[in-house]
Enzyme design. Structure first.
Site, PDB file in Angstrom:
ATOM      1  N   LYS A 226      -0.425  -3.305   8.605  1.00 53.15           N
ATOM      2  CA  LYS A 226      -0.355  -1.842   8.465  1.00 53.15           C
ATOM      3  C   LYS A 226       0.211  -1.218   9.741  1.00 53.15           C
ATOM      4  O   LYS A 226      -0.307  -1.453  10.824  1.00 53.15           O
ATOM      5  CB  LYS A 226      -1.761  -1.290   8.204  1.00 53.15           C
ATOM      6  CG  LYS A 226      -2.374  -1.822   6.910  1.00 53.15           C
ATOM      7  CD  LYS A 226      -3.828  -1.426   6.776  1.00 53.15           C
ATOM      8  CE  LYS A 226      -4.713  -2.088   7.784  1.00 53.15           C
ATOM      9  NZ  LYS A 226      -6.150  -1.905   7.567  1.00 53.15           N
ATOM     10  N   THR A 259      -8.184  10.882   9.734  1.00 51.34           N
ATOM     11  CA  THR A 259      -7.698   9.572   9.286  1.00 51.34           C
ATOM     12  C   THR A 259      -8.770   8.488   9.402  1.00 51.34           C
ATOM     13  O   THR A 259      -8.491   7.323   9.158  1.00 51.34           O
ATOM     14  CB  THR A 259      -6.482   9.138  10.135  1.00 51.34           C
ATOM     15  OG1 THR A 259      -6.877   9.176  11.516  1.00 51.34           O
ATOM     16  CG2 THR A 259      -5.292  10.043   9.909  1.00 51.34           C
ATOM     17  N   GLY A 261     -11.281   5.924   8.557  1.00 49.92           N
ATOM     18  CA  GLY A 261     -11.622   5.208   7.319  1.00 49.92           C
ATOM     19  C   GLY A 261     -10.423   4.858   6.453  1.00 49.92           C
ATOM     20  O   GLY A 261     -10.592   4.336   5.349  1.00 49.92           O
ATOM     21  N   THR A 262      -9.204   5.117   6.947  1.00 53.33           N
ATOM     22  CA  THR A 262      -8.031   4.821   6.095  1.00 53.33           C
ATOM     23  C   THR A 262      -7.895   3.317   5.832  1.00 53.33           C
ATOM     24  O   THR A 262      -7.542   2.910   4.733  1.00 53.33           O
ATOM     25  CB  THR A 262      -6.711   5.347   6.718  1.00 53.33           C
ATOM     26  OG1 THR A 262      -6.733   5.056   8.106  1.00 53.33           O
ATOM     27  CG2 THR A 262      -6.534   6.813   6.515  1.00 53.33           C
ATOM     28  N   GLY A 263      -8.182   2.496   6.868  1.00 55.77           N
ATOM     29  CA  GLY A 263      -8.038   1.041   6.697  1.00 55.77           C
ATOM     30  C   GLY A 263      -9.012   0.513   5.650  1.00 55.77           C
ATOM     31  O   GLY A 263      -8.638  -0.247   4.740  1.00 55.77           O
ATOM     32  N   CYS A 264     -10.278   0.928   5.767  1.00 51.52           N
ATOM     33  CA  CYS A 264     -11.306   0.488   4.809  1.00 51.52           C
ATOM     34  C   CYS A 264     -10.909   0.929   3.402  1.00 51.52           C
ATOM     35  O   CYS A 264     -11.035   0.186   2.422  1.00 51.52           O
ATOM     36  CB  CYS A 264     -12.664   1.114   5.118  1.00 51.52           C
ATOM     37  SG  CYS A 264     -13.163   0.963   6.826  1.00 51.52           S
TER      38      CYS A 264
END
Ligand SMILES: Cc1ncc(COP(=O)(O)OP(=O)(O)O)c(N)n1
Ligand SMILES: Cc1ncsc1CCOP(=O)(O)O
Ligand SMILES: [Mg+2]
Length: 553
Positions: A226, A259, A261-264
């Protein structure tokens, strides 16, 4: 040990719904049933047939701030229409400023949670987040060998967005040597990819491609690197490698602090899509689109004072149900002079809907309803949005007739429904507690039901014959009075009312009758403002007891 022993019986197989339903299914063939009862039984079976829900299990840490970790995963899966169970690996104390503390859950208890869920609940996909120690990775791998699932999504969370460590450096080898070999996809960001590759520098999209290929050698079927953190890039580029081809997935970079928590969320959405049967590339694209939309929607949300805020996975926090404009809470006196629009009449007199609404308000209307039976949806929403702007400016509530979707789209103050429209209780569930709901009633029983369903007022009529609403039975002044006396809700009278008879209506003096609702007497006239003024002065005279027709009960 004691709690485990007490809980153990819960893990024993209990009769599943499948068994219970197959017993029901057996009934019709053994017992002679009438055709009606037979079809009812079959209907019961059809309705009760168990549905296998797509199911993601997230194995991750709890974020007390609710933006990332387990909390983000559950919201993301819910938003994607997928059931989500959770095994908590650590409890963190964190907020929009950073991580203040981490309290790992004992490995044996993580194992116990995994066993509870995996042994019983038909999990399709496991998604991992914070795995704080190599021991937790080991426990997870063992559990997955014992209870295999269809897919494993590994988000190798190492450092929080605020820069705080969430797993020990020693987990790196656990990921590379044990977990990645079982994974269908791993989703590192550039920092995590760099850490996994011994500190390799990732500065460009081609560095990301090289990293994706190198991580693929550790054994996962697919890798998504990412690029959200990639410095100097104007859009959000992720690199996806499926073992053969490297794809650059471009998205727009949303300018927002929200932003966290975007990865989770991205990994959970991938897991959710896989659990529904999507291919890997479909799942990745859908997940990326979801995150981008959620960030856009949540751009202006303000939660916490730190540098990184959470976003809204459910697209609800800003929406109509809870966003009541101050000062527009319903008051029964708002029903005093209720203007109900008709664009056919307005175009006959050569004026726009917005002009008509503004004129009615200037003439003294206290509430407006847009009643448009023929208008196309898009035009209706555009017109309603423009009328909302006028009504807000004058602090006059605007309701939409029949169309809950239009009311939601333009954030109207409420909806008016009749006996064959959506039930008021469903409207209330959709609009939330802050909106105004009116229900048309011709009987006292309907009035009682409207109150039960959470309506704010009832519209009662047609009081007099009218050609505005075809085939509408007339209840007369007697019918109106009967309903008003029985009603627990305030009432507005409608149907054939104008300056010539409004005094008779309001002059009944029944306590609950708060006003008159009028279409043609305002809008099928040359001057809407002038007619509204005249009607208003009739109504005010009745209120002050001057009208000759007033009979106070
Ligand atoms: C204030 C008010 N009262 C009654 C009605 C009629 O609603 P309904 O019975 O749903 O009929 P339509 O208006 O939808 O034809 C109303 N619109 N407003
Ligand atoms: C919508 C409605 N519901 C009952 S009568 C009616 C029409 C009212 O129109 P008008 O005021 O022109 O008689
Ligand atoms: Mg209706």
């Amino acid at each position: 040990m004691a709690p485990s022993l007490i809980l153990q019986p819960l893990l024993l197989p209990s009769p599943t719904p499948r068994v219970a339903f197959s017993r029901l299914a057996f009934l019709p063939s053994r017992l002679p049933l009438s055709p009606r009862r037979r079809s009812l039984s079959l209907l019961t079976i059809a309705m009760a047939a168990p549905t296998k829900l797509p199911h993601v299990l997230t194995v991750a840490g709890s974020d007390s701030g609710g933006g990332a970790g387990i909390q983000a995963d559950i919201k993301a899966c819910g938003a994607m229409g997928v059931y989500c169970s959770s095994v908590i690996t650590a409890v963190t104390a964190q907020n929009t400023v950073g991580v203040q503390g981490v309290h790992p859950v004992p490995e044996a208890f993580i194992e116990e949670q995994l066993k509870s869920v995996l042994s019983d609940m038909e999990v399709d996909v496991v998604k991992t987040g914070m795995l704080p120690s190599p021991g937790v990775i080991k426990v997870l791998c063992e559990s997955l060998k014992r209870f295999p699932v269809k897919a494993l999504v590994v988000d190798p969370v190492m450092v929080s967005t605020s820069g705080d460590a969430l797993s020990a450096p020693s987990t790196l080898s656990g990921y590379r040597d044990e977990l990645f070999g079982m994974a269908d996809i791993v989703t590192p960001n550039v920092k995590e990819a760099s850490a996994l590759l011994g500190g390799m520098q990732l500065q460009t999209v081609s560095d990301m491609s090289l990293a994706a290929k190198s991580i693929h050698k550790f054994g996962p079927k697919n890798v998504l690197v990412k690029g959200g953190d990639l410095s100097g890039s104007s859009d959000a580029v992720d690199v996806f490698f499926d073992g053969e081809t490297c794809y650059e997935l471009h998205g727009s970079r949303v300018q927002t602090r929200n932003t966290h928590g975007t990865g989770c969320t991205l990994a959970s959405c991938i897991a959710a899509e896989l659990s529904k049967g999507s291919s890997m590339i479909q799942a990745v694209k859908a997940a990326k689109a979801f995150v981008e939309n959620a960030l856009h929607y949540s751009k202006s949300i303000e939660i916490g004072s730190g540098p990184q805020g959470p976003f809204d996975h459910l697209f609800r926090l800003k929406s109509a149900p809870y966003n009541v404009a101050p000062g527009l809470k319903f008051h029964p006196d708002d029903l005093f002079l209720y203007a109900v629009t008709d664009s056919g009449m307005n175009s006959k007199w050569g004026r726009s809907m917005t002009d008509a609404v503004e004129a009615a308000i200037k003439g003294g209307a206290t509430i407006v309803q847009l009643r448009e039976k023929q208008m196309e949806t898009r035009e209706f929403i555009e017109t309603a949005t423009a009328c909302m702007e006028i009504c807000r400016r004058h602090k006059i509530p605007l309701l939409i007739n029949d169309r809950v979707d239009v009311a939601l789209a333009c954030n109207a103050d409420g909806v008016h429904v009749g006996q064959s429209d959506m039930q008021a209780r469903t409207v209330r569930a959709l609009l939330g507690p802050g909106k105004i709901i009116g229900v048309s009633c011709k009987t006292t029983a309907q009035g009682e039901q409207a109150w039960m369903d959470g309506a704010d007022y009832i519209g009662c009529g047609g009081v007099f014959p009218t050609s505005t609403k075809k085939d509408n039975t007339t209840i007369g002044l007697e019918g109106l009075k009967e309903i008003c006396v029985a009603s627990k809700l305030p009432v507005v009278a409608i149907g054939g009312i104008g300056i010539g008879n409004a005094d008779l209506v309001l002059g009944t003096g029944v306590k609950n009758l708060k006003g008159v609702a009028v279409v043609s007497a305002l809008f099928d006239r040359e001057s809407v403002e002038g007619e509204t003024k005249k009607l208003r002065s009739v109504l005010e005279r009745v209120l002050s007891g001057v009208s000759e027709g007033a009979v106070v009960l």
